[in-house]
Design an enzyme around this catalytic site. Structure first.
Site, PDB file in Angstrom:
ATOM      1  N   LYS A 198       0.888  -0.922  -0.189  1.00 15.24           N
ATOM      2  CA  LYS A 198      -0.279  -0.261  -0.159  1.00 15.24           C
ATOM      3  C   LYS A 198       0.903   1.233   0.030  1.00 15.24           C
ATOM      4  O   LYS A 198       0.215   2.396   0.027  1.00 15.24           O
ATOM      5  CB  LYS A 198      -0.915  -0.004   1.282  1.00 15.24           C
ATOM      6  CG  LYS A 198      -1.795  -1.167   0.932  1.00 15.24           C
ATOM      7  CD  LYS A 198      -3.020  -0.491   2.065  1.00 15.24           C
ATOM      8  CE  LYS A 198      -4.389  -1.941   2.242  1.00 15.24           C
ATOM      9  NZ  LYS A 198      -3.810  -3.319   2.507  1.00 15.24           N
TER      10      LYS A 198
HETATM   11  C1  PLP Z   1      -5.168  -4.736   1.744  1.00 22.02           C
HETATM   12  C2  PLP Z   1      -3.641  -6.030   1.870  1.00 22.02           C
HETATM   13  C3  PLP Z   1      -4.455  -6.587   1.021  1.00 22.02           C
HETATM   14  C4  PLP Z   1      -5.579  -6.553  -0.067  1.00 22.02           C
HETATM   15  O1  PLP Z   1      -5.789  -5.902  -0.840  1.00 22.02           O
HETATM   16  P1  PLP Z   1      -6.854  -5.521  -1.274  1.00 22.02           P
HETATM   17  O2  PLP Z   1      -6.841  -4.319  -1.769  1.00 22.02           O
HETATM   18  O3  PLP Z   1      -7.594  -4.630  -0.026  1.00 22.02           O
HETATM   19  O4  PLP Z   1      -7.889  -6.396  -2.281  1.00 22.02           O
HETATM   20  C5  PLP Z   1      -3.510  -7.418   0.864  1.00 22.02           C
HETATM   21  N1  PLP Z   1      -2.541  -8.118   1.541  1.00 22.02           N
HETATM   22  C6  PLP Z   1      -0.923  -6.930   2.524  1.00 22.02           C
HETATM   23  C7  PLP Z   1      -0.829  -7.259   3.349  1.00 22.02           C
HETATM   24  C8  PLP Z   1      -2.557  -5.661   2.775  1.00 22.02           C
HETATM   25  O5  PLP Z   1      -2.164  -5.121   3.147  1.00 22.02           O
END
Ligand code: PLP
Length: 434
Positions: free
Chosen positions: A107
């Site tokens: 993210k």
């Molecule tokens: C947010 C997150 C996900 C899921 O991603 P999405 O875009 O919400 O589907 C998977 N793995 C980790 C470590 C995350 O932080």
């Protein structure tokens, strides 16, 4: 490029308006009117390009009409200050490591891009009012957004998280910063946090007093830049071998990450299909099986960043495929794993290969192990550093896990957080008092 709302009850807006508003006034999600297909020579030549060159081209295609080239390139370069390397785990399974950014989760890419784009728009418009960024988190969003926006002029960030349901390291990453970053521990689930945020956007008093925006993957500036690393992952694979049929497996929760991958496919990314790897919160798998979907309350699992019962970005996937179940099934398959299966995979992969998976990446790996066919090469996204889920990973594999340098310094920080019930009114009063 104009952006429309997936609910089609709100007028089209510009990129700037879509980024500042986050959610459309009709509670729909913004989608670009057009996704441009990249020229064949770009897609066939990516193996010779660098990460920055690829990201520049993809960003230009998305946002080039709205932001001047120099400014856009600066945003891209300031965002991508770290690599997302592709690492071979078994002969036909590769890990795209997205966790080398400041908070050690994928993210960081979207959050850093959005913070920079938002502050660019604030500066360009010369607005004097502060922007309040609301973000609901199941763990990793909060830290990536808080760090992406930390100390950015003119922006206050309020992070809402389910009390007691995020790991200690995750919590430290957004509760210890201070300054323009506030953290709220909600007595409820991630879905309750998300509901509070969505309700705030519709509240007249709040919207009269404040300029609210969302940094969840509902924001176009958060999820679209994630397309960059899909191209870069495939480019790295093609440098190493002549993979003909590439399958990308995406650990999925709120479905923002996989939506960016599907955007990339529409633009010409040479991937034959995607897998959405869920934990027991298997909304998408249910939809793919039955053609219908039922939002549910989320179930708590060891892959907690994917504990989402009612994923927001599903609306975007439906739109991308003109609401065709057949169309979606043609590009995406869905699988779901229990905590026991995730733990066993972490252990097995560590024992057999020495590679350490985190619980989310383990779901992505399992999907390839189960579903990869002869002649296919798989890339799974390693969405977070294993050390972010220290207890779970160490218990599963039976060895100590090193903590990456970039997250070590959070651990000694002092946690500052306020507790709230899941009702809207106290939260509203808090926002008005900021
Ligand atoms: C947010 C997150 C996900 C899921 O991603 P999405 O875009 O919400 O589907 C998977 N793995 C980790 C470590 C995350 O932080």
């Amino acid at each position: 490029m104009n952006y429309y709302s997936t609910r089609r009850q709100a007028p089209d807006v510009t990129l700037e308006e879509a980024v500042i508003q986050g959610l459309a006034p009709d509670r729909g999600l913004y989608m670009p009117r057009e996704i441009k297909v990249l020229p064949d020579d770009f897609c066939s030549g990516i193996a010779k390009m660098s990460f920055h060159q690829i990201a520049e081209r993809v960003a230009e295609s998305f946002f080039g009409g709205d932001i001047g080239t120099d400014d856009l390139m600066r945003i891209v370069h300031d965002t991508l200050t770290f690599d997302t390397p592709l690492v071979q785990v078994t002969p036909n399974k590769w890990s795209l490591e997205l966790f080398h950014g400041p908070t050690a989760a994928f993210k960081d890419v979207g959050a850093r891009f959005m913070a920079r784009m938002l502050s660019f728009f604030i500066a360009r418009s010369g607005r004097s009012t502060r922007i309040t960024v609301l973000v609901a988190t199941s763990g990793d969003t909060g830290s990536a957004v808080a760090n992406g926006f930390f100390d950015v002029e003119g922006i206050v960030v309020v992070v809402l998280y389910p009390k007691g349901k995020v790991s200690e390291i995750q919590e430290k990453q957004f509760t210890t910063l201070g300054r323009n970053i506030r953290a709220i521990a909600v007595d409820g689930t991630f879905d309750d946090c998300q509901r509070l945020v969505k309700t705030a956007f519709l509240d007249h008093d709040l919207n009269r007093e404040l300029t609210l925006t969302s940094a969840n993957s509902i924001n176009v500036a958060r999820f679209m830049p994630q397309a960059f690393y899909y191209f870069w992952g495939v480019a790295q694979l093609l440098r190493k071998e002549e993979a003909k049929r590439i399958v990308v497996s995406v650990p999925s929760g709120n479905l923002g990450n996989i939506t960016a991958g599907l955007f990339a496919k529409k633009m010409g990314l040479p991937v034959s299909r995607f897998m959405a790897a869920n934990n027991r919160n298997d909304f998408l798998r249910q939809y793919l099986q039955s053609g219908s979907c039922t939002p549910r309350t989320s179930i708590q699992t060891i892959a907690n960043a994917m504990d989402v019962g009612d994923p927001s970005n599903f609306a975007r996937i439906l739109d991308l495929y003109g609401h065709s179940w057949e169309g979606i099934k043609g590009d995406v398959s869905g699988v779901s794993y229990t905590d026991e299966e995730i733990r066993a995979a972490m252990k097995r992969v560590y024992v057999n290969t020495g590679y350490i998976l985190d619980p989310h990446g383990a779901c992505g790996y399992l999907a390839l192990e189960e579903g990869l066919q002869r002649g296919e090469t798989g890339i799974f996204l390693e969405t977070a550093a294993p050390a972010k889920f220290l207890d779970t990973v160490e218990e599963s594999i039976g060895v100590r896990v090193a903590i990456p340098e970039q997250i070590k310094h959070f651990i000694s920080g002092i946690t500052k957080t306020v507790d709230f019930p899941k009702d809207f009114l106290p939260f509203k009063h808090y926002l008005l008092s900021l």
